[in-house]
Design a protein around this motif. Structure first.
Motif, short mmCIF file in Angstrom:
data_model
loop_
_atom_site.label_atom_id
_atom_site.label_comp_id
_atom_site.label_asym_id
_atom_site.label_seq_id
_atom_site.Cartn_x
_atom_site.Cartn_y
_atom_site.Cartn_z
N ILE A 103 -13.01 -14.79 -0.97
CA ILE A 103 -13.76 -15.48 -2.10
C ILE A 103 -13.52 -14.84 -3.77
O ILE A 103 -13.47 -15.76 -4.59
N ASP A 104 -13.84 -13.64 -3.05
CA ASP A 104 -13.46 -12.89 -4.53
C ASP A 104 -12.03 -13.06 -5.52
O ASP A 104 -11.66 -13.02 -6.11
N LEU A 105 -11.55 -13.55 -4.10
CA LEU A 105 -9.72 -13.60 -4.56
C LEU A 105 -8.92 -14.82 -5.58
O LEU A 105 -9.60 -14.98 -5.64
N GLY A 106 -8.73 -14.13 -6.59
CA GLY A 106 -8.74 -15.08 -8.18
C GLY A 106 -7.46 -16.41 -7.47
O GLY A 106 -8.26 -17.68 -8.21
N ARG A 107 -6.94 -16.17 -6.48
CA ARG A 107 -6.34 -17.43 -6.44
C ARG A 107 -6.14 -17.28 -4.70
O ARG A 107 -4.78 -16.72 -4.04
N PRO A 108 -7.32 -17.37 -3.78
CA PRO A 108 -7.65 -17.90 -2.44
C PRO A 108 -6.09 -18.67 -1.19
O PRO A 108 -6.06 -18.04 -0.84
N GLN A 109 -5.70 -19.31 -2.00
CA GLN A 109 -4.36 -20.14 -1.36
C GLN A 109 -3.46 -19.11 -1.29
O GLN A 109 -3.01 -19.83 0.12
N ASN A 110 -3.51 -18.11 -2.39
CA ASN A 110 -2.74 -17.32 -1.60
C ASN A 110 -2.24 -15.88 -0.50
O ASN A 110 -2.21 -15.25 -0.25
N PHE A 111 -3.93 -15.66 -0.46
CA PHE A 111 -4.03 -15.15 0.82
C PHE A 111 -3.04 -14.75 1.77
O PHE A 111 -3.06 -13.17 2.05
N TRP A 112 -2.57 -15.08 2.00
CA TRP A 112 -1.58 -15.14 3.83
C TRP A 112 0.01 -14.10 3.18
O TRP A 112 0.87 -13.87 3.49
N HIS A 113 0.02 -13.97 0.91
CA HIS A 113 1.19 -13.66 1.02
C HIS A 113 1.34 -11.55 1.31
O HIS A 113 2.54 -11.91 1.51
N PRO A 114 0.66 -10.99 1.70
CA PRO A 114 0.81 -9.99 1.70
C PRO A 114 1.38 -9.54 2.91
O PRO A 114 2.18 -8.60 3.22
N LEU A 115 1.37 -11.05 3.48
CA LEU A 115 2.00 -10.55 4.91
C LEU A 115 3.38 -10.82 5.11
O LEU A 115 4.56 -10.30 6.11
N VAL A 116 4.12 -11.53 3.96
CA VAL A 116 5.61 -11.75 3.38
C VAL A 116 6.07 -11.16 2.69
O VAL A 116 7.10 -10.95 2.27
N MET A 117 5.57 -10.80 1.68
CA MET A 117 5.67 -9.89 0.22
C MET A 117 5.01 -8.84 0.45
O MET A 117 4.42 -8.24 0.26
N TRP A 118 6.29 -7.75 0.91
CA TRP A 118 5.38 -6.76 0.64
C TRP A 118 5.51 -5.49 -0.45
O TRP A 118 6.48 -5.35 -1.07
N ASN A 119 5.14 -4.94 -0.27
CA ASN A 119 5.35 -3.71 -1.37
C ASN A 119 4.23 -2.10 -0.51
O ASN A 119 3.28 -2.14 -0.86
N LEU A 120 5.33 -1.63 -0.22
CA LEU A 120 4.53 -0.17 0.49
C LEU A 120 3.58 0.59 0.07
O LEU A 120 3.38 1.81 0.52
N HIS A 121 4.15 0.90 -1.21
CA HIS A 121 3.56 1.52 -2.43
C HIS A 121 2.01 1.26 -2.65
O HIS A 121 1.47 2.09 -3.13
N SER A 122 1.38 0.44 -2.07
CA SER A 122 0.33 -0.65 -3.03
C SER A 122 -1.05 0.20 -1.48
O SER A 122 -0.42 -0.43 -0.41
N VAL A 123 -2.05 0.20 -2.12
CA VAL A 123 -3.34 0.80 -1.16
C VAL A 123 -3.56 -0.16 -0.20
O VAL A 123 -4.34 -0.71 0.55
N MET A 124 -4.14 -1.42 -1.50
CA MET A 124 -3.92 -2.46 -1.27
C MET A 124 -3.29 -3.19 -0.03
O MET A 124 -3.65 -4.00 0.78
N PHE A 125 -1.95 -3.57 0.36
CA PHE A 125 -1.22 -4.04 0.81
C PHE A 125 -1.59 -3.06 2.18
O PHE A 125 -1.69 -3.69 3.48
#
Lengths: 389, 257
Positions: A103-125
């Motif tokens: 609900i909080d994500l600005g673009r909730p339709q993209n919530f699955w992106h971290p599964l395929v777009m990796w950023n190993l430096h990001s704590v959020m990831f």
């Protein structure tokens, strides 16, 4: 007598229904009009109540891994009867947190992106991945409860075989993301107020979630015992309370030592809102519970354990709110108070969580051993270790 | 290899005409947000502003860090530092967690709060212009030369030259050279920078290092934790078994007696 009980029940049902209607309406506003229309978030306060609630949800669900590790890894079988309630709490807690994050994500339709777009430096990831993996683990840990009800023994056998590695993996994922919620703020040294900013934020978050998770189990057990007229295993709860005591002391010592070493003690004496909030957090969440828990007479009273758990939990809530909101307000030069929609959506999720807990724990064998103890008197300090094998 | 581009903004030469502000709006096709540009602030529709501090002016915009915090915190790599030096954003990847806004040391990224599917907005150093060798729209529009665009290395030399030649005119510091690890935007001023509203006391090291130190420990925590828990499981199980065997043995002995 019966009458008043019934009217009390329907009163809370009406309250829950009103909250649900408001929450659904607010969700509709949020998804059709956007975050600007539904929240009081702004460019200076991009994170608000919802992120704070996510912190709380995940922290309070920490018992899911602490109890599991005590029983399954350290083989302290005394705590066996609370494994299931703890895992159910964690399961529901995480489900709510994931729902609210979407609900909080600005673009909730993209919530699955971290599964395929990796950023190993990001704590959020890292948090995203750990939360997903841990939710999967909780499913495996809770599955036997559901399978038992339908007498499906074959899958239970398989689950039992892999249970130890599953529990250990769950502990590791929990350790990583519970501490990472603190790491989120490592990158804002200039913005987060010095009383909370520390390079040890991940450690502080980790230690405090253990105390909070265990307190949550004490709190829940008391309420459940009252609601379902179940026997309350005082020996178990006193045991938990003792762990809470040690964890609170360790957590406080780590924080105060760190403050002395980094020279932050002068901030303890500034007449500012942050200072007062810091004292509120430490007094409510550490000093009072440590004082009470250090005395056996309070540790062995049901009522007092319940009261102490409320103190510990309030202190935990204050700590997370201080980090997520209080500590950042000064540097953002604006004020923030959540909007109606933010509050009603949050309350809707709390109601959903309580309802789910009640539903699952009445339909499935969650409080198994406690139910067998119904109206059976237990010796108050039976400290004997129960060996399950 | 492409040379990194950058902007040098010398606030001592700025007359507050607002040409940069208008050029930026035109370049990025942004709607009007304030009839008086000096009173405007950064927003989803304003990527740069000119602020008035007494009789001095100060431009605010993305500093295009060498190691951008926004790019490092973004879970889906929606930010990218281009070879020309611009920090650009891809809305298609963005999930909208707003960690970039929370983490930026200069507090620059803005959000389209009124949109149902909002994007993060900020200056992109006119990436599509500088990649073609053109100057940024703001520097092209600047009539006094307060904002100039060029190769970053040349701009650094120029900034240092101005400081040493005009030692009484300038406050002896190049803002943006070291702040949060430095970036592609350099700023000169006649007064200390906090007086012009720039964030003071930023660490010299790039901010992402603050998290990387912890992130690096994750594999160790996972392995050591796994080994520790595994051995604890084995140890405590064995301990319980021994305890039970002893109990049974005792029980048997008693029976025999």
């Amino acid at each position: 007598m019966k009458n008043s009980n019934a009217s009390k029940l329907s009163f809370w049902k009406i309250v829950a229904a009103v909250i649900m209607i408001c929450g659904l309406y607010s969700s509709y506003i949020r998804f059709t009009k956007g975050l600007g229309a539904s929240t009081h978030l702004s460019d200076s306060i991009p994170w608000g109540l919802w992120i704070g609630f996510d912190f709380l949800g995940v922290g309070l669900a920490a018992a899911g891994f602490t109890i599991a590790v005590m029983v399954h890894v350290f083989n302290i079988h005394k705590f066996e009867p609370i494994v299931r309630p703890a895992i159910l709490t964690a399961y529901i807690g995480y489900t709510l947190v994931v729902l609210l994050l979407i609900i909080d994500l600005g673009r909730p339709q993209n919530f699955w992106h971290p599964l395929v777009m990796w950023n190993l430096h990001s704590v959020m990831f890292e948090i995203t991945w750990c939360v997903i993996c841990y939710s999967a683990i909780l499913t495996l840990e809770f599955a036997p409860v559901v399978l038992e009800k339908y007498n499906l023994t074959a899958p239970i056998k398989i689950l039992r075989k892999i249970s130890i590695p599953v529990v250990i993996l769950g502990v590791i994922f929990s350790t990583l993301h519970q501490s990472s919620f603190g790491s989120l703020y490592l990158i804002v040294p200039g913005r987060l107020y010095p009383l909370w900013y520390s390079t040890l934020l991940p450690v502080n978050f980790y230690i405090s979630c253990i105390a909070a998770g265990l307190s949550m189990i004490i709190f829940e057990s008391y309420l459940n015992a009252r609601a379902f007229n179940l026997g309350l295993r005082l020996d178990i709860l006193s045991g938990l309370a003792k762990i809470v005591l040690y964890v609170l002391i360790i957590g406080f010592l780590v924080r105060i030592t760190d403050m002395i070493i980094t020279g932050k003690t002068p901030f303890l004496f500034l007449p500012r809102t942050e200072t007062y909030m810091f004292y509120a957090e430490v007094i409510v969440g550490t000093f009072i519970p440590v004082y009470l828990l250090s005395q056996a007479k309070y540790r062995k009273s049901r009522m007092w354990l319940y009261v102490i758990s409320i103190f510990t939990l309030s202190g935990f809530v204050l700590n997370r709110i201080n980090v997520a909101v209080t500590g950042l307000v000064a540097s953002s030069k604006t004020s923030y108070f959540p909007s109606f929609d933010e509050i009603s959506i949050t309350m809707m999720l709390v109601v959903l969580g309580m309802w789910a807990f009640k539903l699952v724990s009445t339909k499935f064998p969650v409080f198994v051993e406690l139910e067998n103890l119904k109206e059976e008197k237990l010796p108050e300090d039976s400290r004997e270790m129960i060996l399950s094998e | 290899m492409v040379k990194q581009k950058g902007i040098l903004y010398d606030s001592t030469m700025c007359v507050g005409c607002g040409e940069c502000y208008s050029a930026c709006k035109k370049q990025n096709k942004l709607p009007e947000t304030n009839s008086d540009f000096l009173k405007d602030h950064l927003s989803a529709n304003t990527y740069t502003v000119v602020e008035q501090h007494g009789d001095l002016y100060a431009r605010k915009m993305c500093m295009h860090c060498a190691e951008p915090t926004c790019a490092s915190v973004c879970p889906v790599k929606a930010f990218e530092k281009t070879k020309e030096g611009a920090v650009i954003y891809d809305a298609e990847k963005c999930i909208g967690c707003r960690y970039c806004m929370q983490a930026c040391p200069h507090q620059i990224p803005r959000y389209e709060w009124s949109q149902v599917s909002p994007r993060v907005r900020k200056c992109v150093l006119c990436q599509n212009r500088i990649s073609k060798g053109l100057p940024t729209a703001c520097s092209e529009a600047c009539p006094t030369g307060a904002t100039i665009c060029g190769d970053l290395d040349d701009l650094k030399i120029e900034a240092k030259k101005r400081l040493s030649e005009g030692s009484d005119k300038y406050y002896q510091h190049i803002y943006g050279l070291d702040e949060a690890g430095g970036g592609s935007v350099l700023i000169l001023a006649s007064v200390p920078f906090e007086k012009l509203g720039y964030t003071p006391n930023l660490p010299k090291q790039p901010m992402p290092q603050l998290t990387n130190r912890v992130m690096e420990k994750i594999p160790t925590v996972a392995t050591v934790g796994g080994l520790f828990l595994g051995s604890m499981y084995w140890l405590t199980k064995r301990k319980n078994e021994i305890a039970r065997e002893e109990k049974e043995a005792k029980f048997k002995r008693n029976e025999v007696k």
